[in-house]
Design a protein around this motif. Structure first.
Motif, mmCIF file in Angstrom:
data_model
loop_
_atom_site.group_PDB
_atom_site.id
_atom_site.type_symbol
_atom_site.label_atom_id
_atom_site.label_comp_id
_atom_site.label_asym_id
_atom_site.label_seq_id
_atom_site.Cartn_x
_atom_site.Cartn_y
_atom_site.Cartn_z
ATOM 1 N N GLU A 3 0.817 -1.220 0.000
ATOM 2 C CA GLU A 3 0.000 0.000 0.000
ATOM 3 C C GLU A 3 0.852 1.273 0.000
ATOM 4 N N ASP A 4 2.044 1.242 0.588
ATOM 5 C CA ASP A 4 2.918 2.415 0.529
ATOM 6 C C ASP A 4 3.375 2.674 -0.906
ATOM 7 N N ASP A 5 3.624 1.606 -1.656
ATOM 8 C CA ASP A 5 4.007 1.748 -3.059
ATOM 9 C C ASP A 5 2.863 2.352 -3.872
ATOM 10 N N ILE A 6 1.648 1.919 -3.587
ATOM 11 C CA ILE A 6 0.481 2.469 -4.276
ATOM 12 C C ILE A 6 0.388 3.972 -4.017
ATOM 13 N N GLY A 7 0.615 4.376 -2.777
ATOM 14 C CA GLY A 7 0.607 5.791 -2.427
ATOM 15 C C GLY A 7 1.683 6.569 -3.165
ATOM 16 N N THR A 8 2.881 5.990 -3.281
ATOM 17 C CA THR A 8 3.979 6.651 -3.986
ATOM 18 C C THR A 8 3.619 6.891 -5.446
ATOM 19 N N TYR A 9 3.117 5.872 -6.111
ATOM 20 C CA TYR A 9 2.748 6.019 -7.525
ATOM 21 C C TYR A 9 1.580 6.985 -7.701
ATOM 22 N N THR A 10 0.627 6.949 -6.785
ATOM 23 C CA THR A 10 -0.517 7.863 -6.864
ATOM 24 C C THR A 10 -0.053 9.312 -6.740
ATOM 25 N N ALA A 11 0.837 9.571 -5.782
ATOM 26 C CA ALA A 11 1.349 10.930 -5.587
ATOM 27 C C ALA A 11 2.107 11.415 -6.822
ATOM 28 N N LYS A 12 2.902 10.554 -7.429
ATOM 29 C CA LYS A 12 3.652 10.935 -8.623
ATOM 30 C C LYS A 12 2.717 11.234 -9.793
ATOM 31 N N ALA A 13 1.634 10.482 -9.887
ATOM 32 C CA ALA A 13 0.719 10.633 -11.027
ATOM 33 C C ALA A 13 -0.177 11.870 -10.923
ATOM 34 N N LEU A 14 -0.360 12.400 -9.718
ATOM 35 C CA LEU A 14 -1.288 13.517 -9.529
ATOM 36 C C LEU A 14 -0.986 14.714 -10.435
ATOM 37 N N ASP A 15 0.272 15.077 -10.542
ATOM 38 C CA ASP A 15 0.641 16.255 -11.329
ATOM 39 C C ASP A 15 1.347 15.909 -12.629
ATOM 40 N N ASP A 16 1.206 14.688 -13.074
ATOM 41 C CA ASP A 16 1.886 14.246 -14.283
ATOM 42 C C ASP A 16 0.927 14.350 -15.471
ATOM 43 N N PRO A 17 1.213 15.215 -16.432
ATOM 44 C CA PRO A 17 0.299 15.371 -17.582
ATOM 45 C C PRO A 17 0.152 14.093 -18.409
ATOM 46 N N ARG A 18 1.088 13.165 -18.291
ATOM 47 C CA ARG A 18 0.994 11.909 -19.055
ATOM 48 C C ARG A 18 -0.134 11.013 -18.542
ATOM 49 N N THR A 19 -0.601 11.284 -17.318
ATOM 50 C CA THR A 19 -1.660 10.451 -16.739
ATOM 51 C C THR A 19 -3.027 11.128 -16.749
ATOM 52 N N LEU A 20 -3.105 12.321 -17.319
ATOM 53 C CA LEU A 20 -4.366 13.067 -17.356
ATOM 54 C C LEU A 20 -5.435 12.284 -18.112
ATOM 55 N N ASN A 21 -6.557 12.071 -17.460
ATOM 56 C CA ASN A 21 -7.699 11.346 -18.040
ATOM 57 C C ASN A 21 -7.345 9.927 -18.477
ATOM 58 N N LYS A 22 -6.408 9.310 -17.778
ATOM 59 C CA LYS A 22 -6.015 7.937 -18.090
ATOM 60 C C LYS A 22 -6.065 7.083 -16.828
ATOM 61 N N THR A 23 -6.141 5.808 -17.027
ATOM 62 C CA THR A 23 -6.060 4.858 -15.933
ATOM 63 C C THR A 23 -4.596 4.518 -15.717
ATOM 64 N N LEU A 24 -4.152 4.553 -14.456
ATOM 65 C CA LEU A 24 -2.780 4.199 -14.119
ATOM 66 C C LEU A 24 -2.777 2.759 -13.613
ATOM 67 N N TYR A 25 -2.069 1.900 -14.319
ATOM 68 C CA TYR A 25 -2.002 0.483 -13.944
ATOM 69 C C TYR A 25 -0.741 0.227 -13.128
ATOM 70 N N LEU A 26 -0.901 -0.528 -12.063
ATOM 71 C CA LEU A 26 0.212 -0.866 -11.176
ATOM 72 C C LEU A 26 0.453 -2.372 -11.245
ATOM 73 N N ARG A 27 1.392 -2.745 -12.074
ATOM 74 C CA ARG A 27 1.735 -4.160 -12.237
ATOM 75 C C ARG A 27 3.253 -4.286 -12.156
ATOM 76 N N PRO A 28 3.799 -4.380 -10.934
ATOM 77 C CA PRO A 28 5.260 -4.443 -10.797
ATOM 78 C C PRO A 28 5.835 -5.669 -11.486
ATOM 79 N N PRO A 29 6.717 -5.482 -12.451
ATOM 80 C CA PRO A 29 7.201 -6.590 -13.271
ATOM 81 C C PRO A 29 7.784 -7.756 -12.477
ATOM 82 N N GLU A 30 8.551 -7.468 -11.437
ATOM 83 C CA GLU A 30 9.171 -8.556 -10.675
ATOM 84 C C GLU A 30 8.193 -9.235 -9.727
ATOM 85 N N ASN A 31 7.002 -8.685 -9.579
ATOM 86 C CA ASN A 31 6.002 -9.277 -8.695
ATOM 87 C C ASN A 31 4.891 -9.990 -9.445
ATOM 88 N N ILE A 32 4.982 -10.052 -10.747
ATOM 89 C CA ILE A 32 3.979 -10.790 -11.521
ATOM 90 C C ILE A 32 4.426 -12.243 -11.550
#
Length: 100
Positions: A3-32
């Protein structure tokens, strides 16, 4: 995913224009991992052998109906790990060690 990782990615995405009106997927490659790989990691960390029950290919495929982890991300989404490679997310080994 931790959950801390989810918070980190969420905070980074808040002001990132690349994520505007998009779904942010969290699929850590080494954890799949497959269930077998996850069980093997747990056995290695715990030093215990778990009882396993084999299922047929047909049973397995039927159980995967509606699986939401193995799909391609289209133009409507972004993969967090591609956008923010500098984030050191929690690997599965470290996550599982919490339960020993």
């Amino acid at each position: 995913m931790d959950e801390d990782d989810i918070g980190t990615y969420t905070a980074k995405a808040l002001d990132d224009p690349r994520t505007l009106n998009k779904t942010l997927y969290l699929r850590p490659p080494e954890n799949i991992l497959s269930q077998r790989q996850l069980v093997e990691k747990w056995e290695k960390l715990s030093g215990k052998t778990l009882e396993k029950v084999e299922v047929s290919a047909e049973e397995f495929l039927a159980s995967m109906e509606g699986c939401l982890t193995n799909f391609e991300i289209g133009e409507e989404g972004e993969e967090a790990f591609d956008l923010y490679p500098e984030v050191q997310y929690t690997r599965m080994d470290a996550y599982l060690k919490r339960y020993l």
